[in-house]
Write a protein that holds these residues in place. Structure first.
Motif, PDB file in Angstrom:
ATOM      1  N   ASP A  42       1.559  -1.437   0.009  1.00 49.83           N
ATOM      2  CA  ASP A  42       0.377  -0.391   0.453  1.00 49.83           C
ATOM      3  C   ASP A  42       0.765   1.187  -0.185  1.00 49.83           C
ATOM      4  O   ASP A  42       0.009   2.426   0.356  1.00 49.83           O
ATOM      5  CB  ASP A  42      -0.474   0.024   1.227  1.00 49.83           C
ATOM      6  CG  ASP A  42      -1.864  -1.223   1.198  1.00 49.83           C
ATOM      7  OD1 ASP A  42      -2.383  -1.649   0.064  1.00 49.83           O
ATOM      8  OD2 ASP A  42      -2.274  -1.333   2.298  1.00 49.83           O
ATOM      9  N   ILE A  43       2.030   0.652   0.146  1.00 51.65           N
ATOM     10  CA  ILE A  43       2.741   1.990  -0.466  1.00 51.65           C
ATOM     11  C   ILE A  43       3.155   3.053  -0.896  1.00 51.65           C
ATOM     12  O   ILE A  43       3.173   2.455  -2.531  1.00 51.65           O
ATOM     13  CB  ILE A  43       4.355   1.775   0.589  1.00 51.65           C
ATOM     14  CG1 ILE A  43       4.990   1.704   1.518  1.00 51.65           C
ATOM     15  CG2 ILE A  43       5.054   2.960  -0.416  1.00 51.65           C
ATOM     16  CD1 ILE A  43       6.171   1.413   2.100  1.00 51.65           C
ATOM     17  N   ASN A  44       3.048   4.426  -1.379  1.00 54.01           N
ATOM     18  CA  ASN A  44       2.338   5.166  -2.656  1.00 54.01           C
ATOM     19  C   ASN A  44       4.058   5.180  -3.398  1.00 54.01           C
ATOM     20  O   ASN A  44       5.120   4.248  -3.227  1.00 54.01           O
ATOM     21  CB  ASN A  44       2.792   6.055  -2.166  1.00 54.01           C
ATOM     22  CG  ASN A  44       3.706   7.446  -1.289  1.00 54.01           C
ATOM     23  OD1 ASN A  44       4.335   7.227  -2.359  1.00 54.01           O
ATOM     24  ND2 ASN A  44       3.803   7.905  -0.361  1.00 54.01           N
ATOM     25  N   GLU A  45       3.705   5.370  -4.857  1.00 55.41           N
ATOM     26  CA  GLU A  45       4.926   4.975  -5.447  1.00 55.41           C
ATOM     27  C   GLU A  45       5.951   6.140  -5.975  1.00 55.41           C
ATOM     28  O   GLU A  45       7.305   5.486  -5.599  1.00 55.41           O
ATOM     29  CB  GLU A  45       4.189   5.858  -7.287  1.00 55.41           C
ATOM     30  CG  GLU A  45       2.939   5.444  -7.451  1.00 55.41           C
ATOM     31  CD  GLU A  45       3.515   3.929  -7.870  1.00 55.41           C
ATOM     32  OE1 GLU A  45       4.150   3.027  -8.369  1.00 55.41           O
ATOM     33  OE2 GLU A  45       2.597   2.578  -8.140  1.00 55.41           O
ATOM     34  N   LYS A  46       5.812   7.266  -4.439  1.00 56.22           N
ATOM     35  CA  LYS A  46       7.321   8.271  -4.801  1.00 56.22           C
ATOM     36  C   LYS A  46       8.365   6.817  -3.861  1.00 56.22           C
ATOM     37  O   LYS A  46       8.859   6.671  -3.588  1.00 56.22           O
ATOM     38  CB  LYS A  46       6.952   9.399  -4.249  1.00 56.22           C
ATOM     39  CG  LYS A  46       7.776   9.986  -3.719  1.00 56.22           C
ATOM     40  CD  LYS A  46       7.569  11.599  -3.204  1.00 56.22           C
ATOM     41  CE  LYS A  46       8.772  12.427  -2.942  1.00 56.22           C
ATOM     42  NZ  LYS A  46       8.578  13.797  -2.483  1.00 56.22           N
ATOM     43  N   GLU A  47       7.406   6.485  -2.689  1.00 58.74           N
ATOM     44  CA  GLU A  47       8.288   5.700  -1.262  1.00 58.74           C
ATOM     45  C   GLU A  47       8.460   4.673  -1.987  1.00 58.74           C
ATOM     46  O   GLU A  47       9.563   4.333  -0.937  1.00 58.74           O
ATOM     47  CB  GLU A  47       7.156   5.253  -0.052  1.00 58.74           C
ATOM     48  CG  GLU A  47       6.793   7.101   0.365  1.00 58.74           C
ATOM     49  CD  GLU A  47       5.498   6.988   1.422  1.00 58.74           C
ATOM     50  OE1 GLU A  47       4.800   6.283   1.854  1.00 58.74           O
ATOM     51  OE2 GLU A  47       5.511   7.267   2.076  1.00 58.74           O
ATOM     52  N   LYS A  48       7.926   4.094  -2.645  1.00 60.70           N
ATOM     53  CA  LYS A  48       7.980   2.821  -3.340  1.00 60.70           C
ATOM     54  C   LYS A  48       9.991   2.695  -3.875  1.00 60.70           C
ATOM     55  O   LYS A  48      10.331   1.569  -3.700  1.00 60.70           O
ATOM     56  CB  LYS A  48       7.209   2.396  -4.385  1.00 60.70           C
ATOM     57  CG  LYS A  48       6.119   1.224  -4.055  1.00 60.70           C
ATOM     58  CD  LYS A  48       5.620   1.180  -5.259  1.00 60.70           C
ATOM     59  CE  LYS A  48       3.592   0.559  -4.842  1.00 60.70           C
ATOM     60  NZ  LYS A  48       2.850  -0.181  -5.882  1.00 60.70           N
TER      61      LYS A  48
END
Length: 315
Positions: free
Chosen positions: A249-255
């Motif tokens: 569920d982590i957002n794209e930036k944090e991935k």
């Protein structure tokens, strides 16, 4: 001696108060007290020391409570036999889940389970592993979902899945440029950890093969939630490790901050656990089937190294 009397004894032992025990048993306090007194008279002993506030068990009372719990649990098995014979899956079922599993796994299976088994009244609590073990042994939980192995002879374990550890490394960290992380590169003194009491924290410490022993004047930061660890890491306060399902569920930036380990990837074993007396097995098996049906599609890792949640180290 009756099972009802033993049930009343267990209620008083738990609540350390006759009035509260009577309320929990839905009887009047004089009725409960009279039945316990009759049992004590029959046995010619005192189960409770009523002079103490709160009420305490006597030495022989402690032994009687242990046996009473076994007898009461076994009496419940008769209803289990009847339910299984009828193919009935229903009634109240108390389930405990550890904090690092609850927010990711519960939304995956709960709706499916309720839809498939509408007659089961689930009561779910978020509890630490120590609390779960205690409540299973006391009969206050029917089952739980926790990291295993627990190496407890009174508890049975059914493995649900193996969940890899994933590194979360912010851009300013020395390991951020590494495509894959080797376990030997981890430094527990450079890592944000969950607070004491979380078995995932113990797994991380076992993985690092070290205890966090920094001088008091050095910076230390621990948190009660994985979400807070991610936010702190984003602020450049250190790296952390996450259970794999939390990364979905982590957002794209944090991935961009997610780094996987070299194989075999360190992982935790997550199991459905219950008392060796095996009460309500038809519901336990139904729960296992539903969970296995949803996690198979989410976790496909095979080459993993299981890290024990116990302080003793790896399995």
């Amino acid at each position: 001696m009756t099972i009802t009397q033993l049930y009343y004894v267990l209620a008083v032992a738990e609540n350390q108060n006759f009035t509260k025990a009577a309320e929990k048993c839905f009887v009047t306090q004089p009725t409960l007290s009279m039945q316990i007194q009759k049992l004590e008279d029959e046995l010619s002993i005192q189960i409770f020391d009523r002079s103490k506030k709160p009420i305490e068990l006597t030495d022989v009372g402690n032994k009687i409570v242990t046996q009473a719990r076994n007898i009461v649990n076994e009496s419940y098995r008769i209803q289990d036999i009847v339910d299984q014979q009828k193919g009935y899956i229903g009634g109240e079922f108390k389930l405990g889940i550890i904090p690092t599993v609850m927010p990711t796994l519960l939304p995956m299976f709960l709706k499916n389970f309720i839809k498939k088994h509408p007659k089961v009244k689930l009561k779910i609590e978020e509890l630490t592993t120590d609390e779960i073990i205690s409540r299973i042994k006391d009969g206050h939980l029917d089952a739980a979902i926790a990291a295993t192995p627990l190496e407890d002879q009174s508890i049975k374990e059914r493995v649900l899945y193996y969940e890899p550890f994933v590194s979360y490394i912010p851009k300013n960290h020395k390991l951020h440029t590494n495509k894959k992380i080797d376990i030997s590169e981890l430094d527990v003194n450079d890592m944000l950890l969950l607070e004491d009491g979380h078995c995932f924290r113990d797994g991380v410490l076992n993985l690092c093969k070290a205890l966090k022993t920094q001088p008091e004047e050095q910076f230390q930061l621990e948190s009660g939630s994985i979400e807070t660890l991610i936010k702190l890491s984003n602020e450049g306060l250190g790296m952390t490790l996450l259970p794999y399902l939390h990364t979905l569920d982590i957002n794209e930036k944090e991935k961009d901050n997610l780094h996987y380990f070299k194989e075999p990837s360190p992982a935790r074993e997550v199991s459905l656990i219950y008392h060796k007396s095996e009460l309500k097995m038809q519901i336990i098996e139904a729960l296992q089937d539903v969970i296995l049906g949803v996690v198979r599609g989410a976790i496909a890792f095979q080459d993993v190294q299981i890290i024990s949640p116990l302080a003793s180290g790896k399995k």
